[in-house]
Design an enzyme around this catalytic site. Sequence first.
Site, PDB file in Angstrom:
ATOM      1  N   GLN A  83       7.284   0.817   7.523  1.00 20.07           N
ATOM      2  CA  GLN A  83       7.722  -0.147   6.499  1.00 20.07           C
ATOM      3  C   GLN A  83       6.489  -0.834   5.912  1.00 20.07           C
ATOM      4  O   GLN A  83       6.357  -2.054   5.964  1.00 20.07           O
ATOM      5  CB  GLN A  83       8.648  -1.194   7.117  1.00 20.07           C
ATOM      6  CG  GLN A  83      10.055  -0.727   7.391  1.00 20.07           C
ATOM      7  CD  GLN A  83      10.890  -0.583   6.105  1.00 20.07           C
ATOM      8  OE1 GLN A  83      10.599  -1.194   5.084  1.00 20.07           O
ATOM      9  NE2 GLN A  83      11.921   0.246   6.170  1.00 20.07           N
ATOM     10  N   SER A  84       5.577  -0.056   5.367  1.00 19.80           N
ATOM     11  CA  SER A  84       4.286  -0.620   4.957  1.00 19.80           C
ATOM     12  C   SER A  84       4.336  -1.224   3.555  1.00 19.80           C
ATOM     13  O   SER A  84       4.596  -0.522   2.570  1.00 19.80           O
ATOM     14  CB  SER A  84       3.236   0.490   5.003  1.00 19.80           C
ATOM     15  OG  SER A  84       2.080   0.091   4.307  1.00 19.80           O
ATOM     16  N   ASN A  85       4.035  -2.518   3.477  1.00 23.47           N
ATOM     17  CA  ASN A  85       3.931  -3.165   2.164  1.00 23.47           C
ATOM     18  C   ASN A  85       2.747  -2.601   1.399  1.00 23.47           C
ATOM     19  O   ASN A  85       2.783  -2.451   0.184  1.00 23.47           O
ATOM     20  CB  ASN A  85       3.740  -4.676   2.335  1.00 23.47           C
ATOM     21  CG  ASN A  85       4.871  -5.284   3.130  1.00 23.47           C
ATOM     22  OD1 ASN A  85       6.022  -5.134   2.775  1.00 23.47           O
ATOM     23  ND2 ASN A  85       4.544  -5.942   4.242  1.00 23.47           N
ATOM     24  N   TYR A 124       9.801   3.419  -1.477  1.00 20.13           N
ATOM     25  CA  TYR A 124       8.919   4.600  -1.621  1.00 20.13           C
ATOM     26  C   TYR A 124       9.644   5.672  -2.430  1.00 20.13           C
ATOM     27  O   TYR A 124       9.056   6.377  -3.232  1.00 20.13           O
ATOM     28  CB  TYR A 124       8.563   5.250  -0.275  1.00 20.13           C
ATOM     29  CG  TYR A 124       7.914   4.375   0.774  1.00 20.13           C
ATOM     30  CD1 TYR A 124       7.121   3.290   0.441  1.00 20.13           C
ATOM     31  CD2 TYR A 124       8.076   4.676   2.130  1.00 20.13           C
ATOM     32  CE1 TYR A 124       6.530   2.516   1.428  1.00 20.13           C
ATOM     33  CE2 TYR A 124       7.494   3.916   3.115  1.00 20.13           C
ATOM     34  CZ  TYR A 124       6.734   2.833   2.759  1.00 20.13           C
ATOM     35  OH  TYR A 124       6.156   2.076   3.741  1.00 20.13           O
TER      36      TYR A 124
END
Length: 342
Positions: A83-85, A124
């Site tokens: 869950q990368s910002n 994404y």
Amino acid sequence: MTMTTSGIERLNALPQRPYLPGPSPLQRMERLSESLDGPDLLVKRDDTLPLAMGGNKVRKLAYVVADALAHGADTLITAGALQSNHCLLTLAAANREGLACRLVLEERIPGTYDPQAGGNNFLYRLLGAERIDVVGRGDTAGGLRRAAAAARSEGRTPYVIPVGGSNPLGGCGYASCAVELLAQLVEMGLTADRIVCASGSGGTHAGLVAGLIAAGSDVEVTGVNVSRPRAEQESSVTALTEAILAFLEIDAALAPDRIACRDEWLGPGYSLPSADMLNAVATVARTQGIVLDPVYTGKAMAGLIGMIRGGELTAGQTVIFLHTGGTAALFASQGMFTAALG
Ligand SMILES: Cc1ncc(COP(=O)(O)O)c(C=O)c1O
């Protein structure tokens, strides 16, 4: 007579993409201050920066993407957690520039990657990542190397951005933020005693300290760790701060106590919920109408509240909380809030 160029001038001269509309808001959090009987609390709203869902990566990417374009890149490649910002924001910047974007996601716990997951994972897909490679724990660097080699073999010109955008150039985004914040404080007639931020890959924390040093300010910065124990984080942020100072040719020694990281609010580990985090996110939402995130700013705010409750930060002081964004992750984490919301 030879003119010397200061670190601030070098910072101002760095090529930058126009992602920032001007200074992000610096707002008082009166109701939170009152409810804690604590210092004058202000929040620097980097969550409102205008790319995708906002957040600290916008400032880093403004410099890093300028460098990618100067290198003739046609494909941005970066890596992060599931869950990368940072992955989301890199993808948003790529779209804005008409570049392709490929992501390497680290599945730290085997079997946890779900292509249909919400939050950043949904984004994404919405923003159209060209390719997503999922790698196992500790294989991020390898995944980035393989993704770059694959892109080159297809005739692309890839540009690899490190995790969190936290190289010296990316860190300059937060050196500029420190300079911007100091100017806002002067305008408001305030002097800050402390800045509190989340400390992850460290570019935000290190950049802030480097920018304060460049501006001759001795405001303390406390990084609240979100992934590592104190000593490890302090040595990594120290090394990055020194690298940013060297990059900006600032000849200032970094005092050993200038980098302060705290791990009391890390909870069970990176991205894992703690009661303090859940309460902090709910408290700020309910007193100020400001939405934090469960992985970074929720833990940083738990730290700020903990430091006030513990008597380390007191009424009469002025404390700045840096809101670094990340709110999209909340929508993949609703379940953990059930008990905290009553
Ligand atoms: C919302 C948010 N806040 C804070 C951080 C931490 O910033 P840094 O990695 O520069 O330490 C991150 C990093 O991914 C983030 O996404």
